[in-house]
Design a protein around this motif. Structure first.
Motif, PDB file in Angstrom:
ATOM      1  N   SER A  25     -17.342  15.982  16.711  1.00 49.59           N
ATOM      2  CA  SER A  25     -16.837  17.398  17.285  1.00 49.59           C
ATOM      3  C   SER A  25     -17.061  18.210  16.145  1.00 49.59           C
ATOM      4  O   SER A  25     -16.539  18.023  14.732  1.00 49.59           O
ATOM      5  CB  SER A  25     -15.621  17.131  17.826  1.00 49.59           C
ATOM      6  N   GLY A  26     -17.349  19.409  16.276  1.00 46.83           N
ATOM      7  CA  GLY A  26     -17.454  20.410  15.114  1.00 46.83           C
ATOM      8  C   GLY A  26     -18.746  20.301  14.421  1.00 46.83           C
ATOM      9  O   GLY A  26     -19.010  21.282  13.259  1.00 46.83           O
ATOM     10  N   PHE A  27     -19.785  19.369  14.502  1.00 48.89           N
ATOM     11  CA  PHE A  27     -20.886  19.271  13.928  1.00 48.89           C
ATOM     12  C   PHE A  27     -21.861  18.179  14.897  1.00 48.89           C
ATOM     13  O   PHE A  27     -21.378  17.627  15.666  1.00 48.89           O
ATOM     14  CB  PHE A  27     -20.775  18.559  12.640  1.00 48.89           C
ATOM     15  N   THR A  28     -23.334  18.286  14.339  1.00 49.19           N
ATOM     16  CA  THR A  28     -24.283  17.609  15.125  1.00 49.19           C
ATOM     17  C   THR A  28     -24.453  16.091  14.303  1.00 49.19           C
ATOM     18  O   THR A  28     -24.854  16.306  13.446  1.00 49.19           O
ATOM     19  CB  THR A  28     -25.776  18.216  15.112  1.00 49.19           C
ATOM     20  N   LEU A  29     -24.036  15.151  15.078  1.00 49.26           N
ATOM     21  CA  LEU A  29     -24.086  13.855  14.460  1.00 49.26           C
ATOM     22  C   LEU A  29     -25.573  13.204  13.964  1.00 49.26           C
ATOM     23  O   LEU A  29     -25.620  12.606  13.035  1.00 49.26           O
ATOM     24  CB  LEU A  29     -23.386  12.915  15.348  1.00 49.26           C
ATOM     25  N   ASP A  30     -26.470  13.964  14.683  1.00 46.34           N
ATOM     26  CA  ASP A  30     -27.936  13.586  14.736  1.00 46.34           C
ATOM     27  C   ASP A  30     -28.303  13.490  13.306  1.00 46.34           C
ATOM     28  O   ASP A  30     -29.389  12.839  12.801  1.00 46.34           O
ATOM     29  CB  ASP A  30     -28.860  14.407  15.395  1.00 46.34           C
ATOM     30  N   TYR A  31     -27.907  14.538  12.334  1.00 45.94           N
ATOM     31  CA  TYR A  31     -28.564  14.699  11.031  1.00 45.94           C
ATOM     32  C   TYR A  31     -27.840  13.665  10.091  1.00 45.94           C
ATOM     33  O   TYR A  31     -28.489  13.663   8.781  1.00 45.94           O
ATOM     34  CB  TYR A  31     -28.341  15.972  10.398  1.00 45.94           C
ATOM     35  N   ILE A  51     -26.311   2.999  10.511  1.00 41.04           N
ATOM     36  CA  ILE A  51     -27.691   3.297  10.961  1.00 41.04           C
ATOM     37  C   ILE A  51     -28.025   4.692  10.209  1.00 41.04           C
ATOM     38  O   ILE A  51     -27.110   5.524   9.979  1.00 41.04           O
ATOM     39  CB  ILE A  51     -27.729   3.625  12.495  1.00 41.04           C
ATOM     40  N   SER A  52     -29.153   4.692   9.884  1.00 38.74           N
ATOM     41  CA  SER A  52     -29.702   6.032   9.108  1.00 38.74           C
ATOM     42  C   SER A  52     -29.675   7.135  10.236  1.00 38.74           C
ATOM     43  O   SER A  52     -29.596   7.035  11.238  1.00 38.74           O
ATOM     44  CB  SER A  52     -30.969   5.853   8.626  1.00 38.74           C
ATOM     45  N   SER A  53     -30.002   8.374   9.770  1.00 40.22           N
ATOM     46  CA  SER A  53     -30.139   9.444  10.669  1.00 40.22           C
ATOM     47  C   SER A  53     -31.372   9.348  11.565  1.00 40.22           C
ATOM     48  O   SER A  53     -31.242   9.761  12.812  1.00 40.22           O
ATOM     49  CB  SER A  53     -30.153  10.816   9.823  1.00 40.22           C
ATOM     50  N   SER A  54     -32.344   8.747  10.955  1.00 38.23           N
ATOM     51  CA  SER A  54     -33.565   8.584  11.861  1.00 38.23           C
ATOM     52  C   SER A  54     -33.431   7.560  12.814  1.00 38.23           C
ATOM     53  O   SER A  54     -34.278   7.609  14.059  1.00 38.23           O
ATOM     54  CB  SER A  54     -34.830   8.303  10.833  1.00 38.23           C
ATOM     55  N   GLY A  55     -32.476   6.705  12.480  1.00 38.17           N
ATOM     56  CA  GLY A  55     -32.413   5.367  13.294  1.00 38.17           C
ATOM     57  C   GLY A  55     -33.204   4.140  13.037  1.00 38.17           C
ATOM     58  O   GLY A  55     -33.106   3.182  13.589  1.00 38.17           O
ATOM     59  N   PHE A  56     -34.166   4.588  12.039  1.00 37.57           N
ATOM     60  CA  PHE A  56     -35.188   3.499  11.761  1.00 37.57           C
ATOM     61  C   PHE A  56     -34.349   2.332  10.845  1.00 37.57           C
ATOM     62  O   PHE A  56     -34.992   1.241  10.818  1.00 37.57           O
ATOM     63  CB  PHE A  56     -36.340   4.053  11.148  1.00 37.57           C
ATOM     64  N   ASN A  57     -33.408   2.684  10.045  1.00 40.16           N
ATOM     65  CA  ASN A  57     -32.869   1.833   9.054  1.00 40.16           C
ATOM     66  C   ASN A  57     -31.649   1.496   9.577  1.00 40.16           C
ATOM     67  O   ASN A  57     -30.572   2.493   9.697  1.00 40.16           O
ATOM     68  CB  ASN A  57     -32.906   2.206   7.718  1.00 40.16           C
ATOM     69  N   THR A  58     -31.300   0.220   9.615  1.00 39.12           N
ATOM     70  CA  THR A  58     -29.917  -0.183  10.179  1.00 39.12           C
ATOM     71  C   THR A  58     -29.520  -1.487   8.978  1.00 39.12           C
ATOM     72  O   THR A  58     -30.450  -2.098   8.353  1.00 39.12           O
ATOM     73  CB  THR A  58     -29.798  -0.997  11.457  1.00 39.12           C
ATOM     74  N   ASN A  59     -28.285  -1.677   8.844  1.00 41.98           N
ATOM     75  CA  ASN A  59     -27.679  -2.984   8.213  1.00 41.98           C
ATOM     76  C   ASN A  59     -26.407  -3.435   8.715  1.00 41.98           C
ATOM     77  O   ASN A  59     -25.752  -2.500   9.537  1.00 41.98           O
ATOM     78  CB  ASN A  59     -27.689  -2.502   6.815  1.00 41.98           C
ATOM     79  N   TYR A  60     -26.120  -4.850   8.341  1.00 38.50           N
ATOM     80  CA  TYR A  60     -25.033  -5.610   8.943  1.00 38.50           C
ATOM     81  C   TYR A  60     -24.330  -6.255   7.995  1.00 38.50           C
ATOM     82  O   TYR A  60     -25.045  -6.822   7.235  1.00 38.50           O
ATOM     83  CB  TYR A  60     -25.499  -6.269  10.193  1.00 38.50           C
ATOM     84  N   ALA A  98     -19.445   9.506   9.234  1.00 39.79           N
ATOM     85  CA  ALA A  98     -20.531   9.982   9.001  1.00 39.79           C
ATOM     86  C   ALA A  98     -20.712  10.074   7.579  1.00 39.79           C
ATOM     87  O   ALA A  98     -19.907  10.250   6.601  1.00 39.79           O
ATOM     88  CB  ALA A  98     -20.415  11.382   9.413  1.00 39.79           C
ATOM     89  N   ASP A  99     -21.974   9.573   7.176  1.00 44.16           N
ATOM     90  CA  ASP A  99     -22.512   9.517   5.788  1.00 44.16           C
ATOM     91  C   ASP A  99     -23.480  10.601   5.682  1.00 44.16           C
ATOM     92  O   ASP A  99     -23.693  11.654   6.081  1.00 44.16           O
ATOM     93  CB  ASP A  99     -23.366   7.967   5.643  1.00 44.16           C
ATOM     94  N   LYS A 100     -24.431  10.409   4.645  1.00 37.52           N
ATOM     95  CA  LYS A 100     -25.305  11.210   4.102  1.00 37.52           C
ATOM     96  C   LYS A 100     -26.421  10.865   5.242  1.00 37.52           C
ATOM     97  O   LYS A 100     -26.355  10.325   6.340  1.00 37.52           O
ATOM     98  CB  LYS A 100     -25.862  11.283   2.745  1.00 37.52           C
ATOM     99  N   SER A 101     -27.647  11.232   4.926  1.00 34.40           N
ATOM    100  CA  SER A 101     -29.001  10.955   5.920  1.00 34.40           C
ATOM    101  C   SER A 101     -29.283   9.546   5.954  1.00 34.40           C
ATOM    102  O   SER A 101     -29.702   9.085   6.798  1.00 34.40           O
ATOM    103  CB  SER A 101     -30.013  11.854   5.629  1.00 34.40           C
ATOM    104  N   VAL A 102     -28.977   8.963   4.872  1.00 37.27           N
ATOM    105  CA  VAL A 102     -29.071   7.623   4.869  1.00 37.27           C
ATOM    106  C   VAL A 102     -27.671   6.930   4.620  1.00 37.27           C
ATOM    107  O   VAL A 102     -26.520   7.690   4.337  1.00 37.27           O
ATOM    108  CB  VAL A 102     -30.093   7.037   3.405  1.00 37.27           C
ATOM    109  N   CYS A 103     -27.762   5.629   4.590  1.00 41.42           N
ATOM    110  CA  CYS A 103     -26.315   4.852   4.451  1.00 41.42           C
ATOM    111  C   CYS A 103     -25.987   4.586   2.991  1.00 41.42           C
ATOM    112  O   CYS A 103     -26.481   3.725   2.337  1.00 41.42           O
ATOM    113  CB  CYS A 103     -26.493   3.279   5.210  1.00 41.42           C
ATOM    114  N   SER A 104     -25.347   5.605   2.402  1.00 41.48           N
ATOM    115  CA  SER A 104     -25.295   5.710   0.904  1.00 41.48           C
ATOM    116  C   SER A 104     -23.833   5.267   0.486  1.00 41.48           C
ATOM    117  O   SER A 104     -23.402   4.846  -0.601  1.00 41.48           O
ATOM    118  CB  SER A 104     -25.526   7.078   0.442  1.00 41.48           C
TER     119      SER A 104
END
Length: 120
Positions: A25-31, A51-60, A98-104
């Motif tokens: 809410s208040g921003f776009t989560l996609d980025y 999960i990264s913003s692109s969705g290509f990178n995940t970790n557990y 929410a993180d940066k564009s990558v899982c930092s």
């Protein structure tokens, strides 16, 4: 105000499944990369997946690897956590952030949490 909203928690028997959702809410989560965190009773909050913003990178985290799957759908701007083979030790409050564009690990917005209880 930028915030996240989790849903999908509840009571489930051991071995069962739940799917958690995280919307913004208040921003776009996609980025942004999105992390799922869990706080078990009496324990510190820990990150269990990201999960990264692109969705290509995940970790557990090792504790959920092979049982939980994180994904995102940019059509509905939502991040999901599919939880299978649930165990009593998965009980806790689940938060998305929410993180940066990558899982930092630089988390800047949190949800209010959703309770997951695994019990027979």
């Amino acid at each position: 105000q930028s915030q996240l909203v989790e849903s999908g928690g509840g009571l489930v028997q051991p071995g069962g499944s739940l799917r958690l959702s995280c919307a913004a809410s208040g921003f776009t989560l996609d980025y942004y990369a999105v992390g799922w965190f869990r706080q078990a009773p009496g324990k510190e909050r820990e990150r269990i997946s990201c999960i990264s913003s692109s969705g290509f990178n995940t970790n557990y985290a090792d504790s959920v690897k092979g049982r939980f799957t994180i994904s995102r759908d940019k059509a509905d701007h939502t991040v999901y956590l599919q939880m299978n083979s649930l165990k009593p030790e998965d009980t806790g409050i689940y938060y998305c952030a929410a993180d940066k564009s990558v899982c930092s690990g630089y988390v800047w917005a949190w949800g209010q949490g959703t309770q997951v209880t695994v019990s027979s």
